[in-house]
Write a protein that holds these residues in place. Structure first.
Motif, PDB file in Angstrom:
ATOM      1  N   PHE A  34       0.832  -1.198   0.000  1.00 32.55           N
ATOM      2  CA  PHE A  34       0.000   0.000   0.000  1.00 32.55           C
ATOM      3  C   PHE A  34       0.873   1.257   0.000  1.00 32.55           C
ATOM      4  CE2 PHE A  34      -3.823  -2.315   1.340  1.00 32.55           C
ATOM      5  CZ  PHE A  34      -3.282  -3.428   1.959  1.00 32.55           C
ATOM      6  N   TYR A  36       0.051   5.138   1.371  1.00 32.30           N
ATOM      7  CA  TYR A  36      -0.879   6.052   2.024  1.00 32.30           C
ATOM      8  C   TYR A  36      -0.288   7.454   1.957  1.00 32.30           C
ATOM      9  CZ  TYR A  36      -3.870   2.443   3.983  1.00 32.30           C
ATOM     10  OH  TYR A  36      -4.762   1.418   4.134  1.00 32.30           O
ATOM     11  N   LYS A  49      -2.946   0.550  -3.977  1.00 38.34           N
ATOM     12  CA  LYS A  49      -2.539  -0.724  -3.393  1.00 38.34           C
ATOM     13  C   LYS A  49      -2.317  -1.755  -4.489  1.00 38.34           C
ATOM     14  CE  LYS A  49      -7.142  -2.695  -2.737  1.00 38.34           C
ATOM     15  NZ  LYS A  49      -8.126  -3.253  -1.776  1.00 38.34           N
ATOM     16  N   ARG A  95      -0.609 -10.731   6.630  1.00 39.61           N
ATOM     17  CA  ARG A  95      -1.741 -11.603   6.978  1.00 39.61           C
ATOM     18  C   ARG A  95      -1.321 -13.022   7.331  1.00 39.61           C
ATOM     19  NH1 ARG A  95      -6.715  -9.480   3.246  1.00 39.61           N
ATOM     20  NH2 ARG A  95      -6.131  -7.301   3.348  1.00 39.61           N
TER      21      ARG A  95
ATOM     22  N   MET B  31     -12.429  -6.379  12.067  1.00 41.23           N
ATOM     23  CA  MET B  31     -11.153  -6.040  12.683  1.00 41.23           C
ATOM     24  C   MET B  31     -10.983  -4.527  12.752  1.00 41.23           C
ATOM     25  SD  MET B  31      -8.628  -8.911  11.064  1.00 41.23           S
ATOM     26  CE  MET B  31      -7.653  -8.934  12.549  1.00 41.23           C
ATOM     27  N   LEU B  96     -10.416  -2.826   8.710  1.00 36.45           N
ATOM     28  CA  LEU B  96     -10.099  -3.570   7.493  1.00 36.45           C
ATOM     29  C   LEU B  96     -11.383  -3.973   6.797  1.00 36.45           C
ATOM     30  CD1 LEU B  96      -8.168  -5.203   5.657  1.00 36.45           C
ATOM     31  CD2 LEU B  96      -8.337  -7.060   7.318  1.00 36.45           C
ATOM     32  N   PHE B  98     -12.586  -5.389   2.655  1.00 38.03           N
ATOM     33  CA  PHE B  98     -12.326  -5.659   1.235  1.00 38.03           C
ATOM     34  C   PHE B  98     -10.833  -5.531   0.897  1.00 38.03           C
ATOM     35  CE2 PHE B  98     -16.585  -3.517   1.334  1.00 38.03           C
ATOM     36  CZ  PHE B  98     -17.315  -4.685   1.307  1.00 38.03           C
ATOM     37  N   GLY B  99      -9.994  -5.988   1.807  1.00 37.89           N
ATOM     38  CA  GLY B  99      -8.558  -5.992   1.530  1.00 37.89           C
ATOM     39  C   GLY B  99      -7.878  -4.667   1.687  1.00 37.89           C
ATOM     40  N   GLY B 100      -8.610  -3.649   2.114  1.00 41.43           N
ATOM     41  CA  GLY B 100      -7.991  -2.351   2.326  1.00 41.43           C
ATOM     42  C   GLY B 100      -8.245  -1.838   3.727  1.00 41.43           C
ATOM     43  N   TYR B 101      -7.441  -0.904   4.154  1.00 41.51           N
ATOM     44  CA  TYR B 101      -7.519  -0.351   5.499  1.00 41.51           C
ATOM     45  C   TYR B 101      -7.961   1.107   5.414  1.00 41.51           C
ATOM     46  CZ  TYR B 101      -4.719  -4.459   6.636  1.00 41.51           C
ATOM     47  OH  TYR B 101      -4.272  -5.738   6.782  1.00 41.51           O
ATOM     48  N   THR B 102      -8.972   1.453   6.183  1.00 47.39           N
ATOM     49  CA  THR B 102      -9.460   2.826   6.248  1.00 47.39           C
ATOM     50  C   THR B 102      -9.121   3.391   7.621  1.00 47.39           C
ATOM     51  OG1 THR B 102     -11.264   2.323   4.728  1.00 47.39           O
ATOM     52  CG2 THR B 102     -11.486   4.302   6.076  1.00 47.39           C
TER      53      THR B 102
END
Lengths: 114, 112
Positions: A34, A36, A49, A95, B31, B96, B98-102
């Protein structure tokens, strides 16, 4: 353990210059990668990403390609603008062991001058 | 995609006191994560918070100092306890999907 290494900043460019911010990683599995961006006084926003080797992430003119052979995910933009001035963070998520945590690089500050 | 709201956005606190930071997501997420960003530094994960179980803390962070609650799938709190000036940082929540982090917009904490 897993880690991310970014080029140190600050990076200072003139408007319309070409940007590269280097990012390399170390991971035992097959991480997702990723970029950011953090604008002054704000939180983090996902820029782009990539989830597997040779994937190219792109957004707002920025691109990065997941290179497994060189364990790299360098950020590029062909022509930067003053509004791109921010701190850029490279990150990975491996992961493994049911851990979904995001590991960040140290961040690279970009300053674009008019 | 889901939206995350974090508050307070900033606070100035006296040493020895505690501050609770709240994060609300507008949909259910499994998560959630809490990060600390010390001045001029990168982000460091404090803990992972899953609903129905105790938070998992990273090395260097302990529950007594940073207690976390996760009462349901849309909400979490982080408390910074017995604060000292060294706790002055930006604290961010994240989830987390859909595979992304907000990330939330962060809480800028200054301890005086």
């Amino acid at each position: 353990g897993d880690s991310v290494t970014q080029m140190e900043g600050p990076v200072t460019l003139s408007e319309e210059a070409f940007l590269t911010i280097n990012c390399t990683y170390t991971a035992t599995g097959y991480p997702s990668l990723f970029w950011y961006v953090q604008y002054p006084g704000e939180g983090l926003q996902l820029l782009l990403k990539a989830t597997k080797a040779d994937d190219k992430g792109s957004n707002k003119g920025f691109e990065a390609t997941y290179r497994k052979e060189t364990t790299s995910f360098h950020l590029e933009k062909g022509s930067v603008q003053v509004s791109d001035s921010a701190v850029y963070f490279c990150a990975l998520s491996d992961r493994k062991d049911s851990s979904y945590k995001l590991i960040f690089g140290s961040g690279t500050r970009l300053l674009v001058r008019p | 995609s889901a939206v995350i709201s974090q508050k307070p956005s900033r606070d100035i606190c006296q040493r020895g006191t505690s501050l609770t930071i709240q994060c609300q997501v507008d949909s259910q997420v499994t998560m959630m994560f809490w990060y600390r960003q010390q001045p001029g530094q990168s982000l460091t994960l404090i803990a992972t918070a899953n609903q129905g179980s105790e938070a998992t803390y990273e090395s260097g962070f302990v529950i007594d100092k940073f207690p976390i609650s996760r009462p349901n799938l849309t909400f979490s709190t982080l408390t910074v306890s017995n604060m000292s000036p060294e706790d002055s940082s930006i604290y961010l929540c994240s989830f987390l999907e859909f595979g992304g982090y907000t990330f939330g917009s962060g809480t800028r904490l200054t301890v005086v």
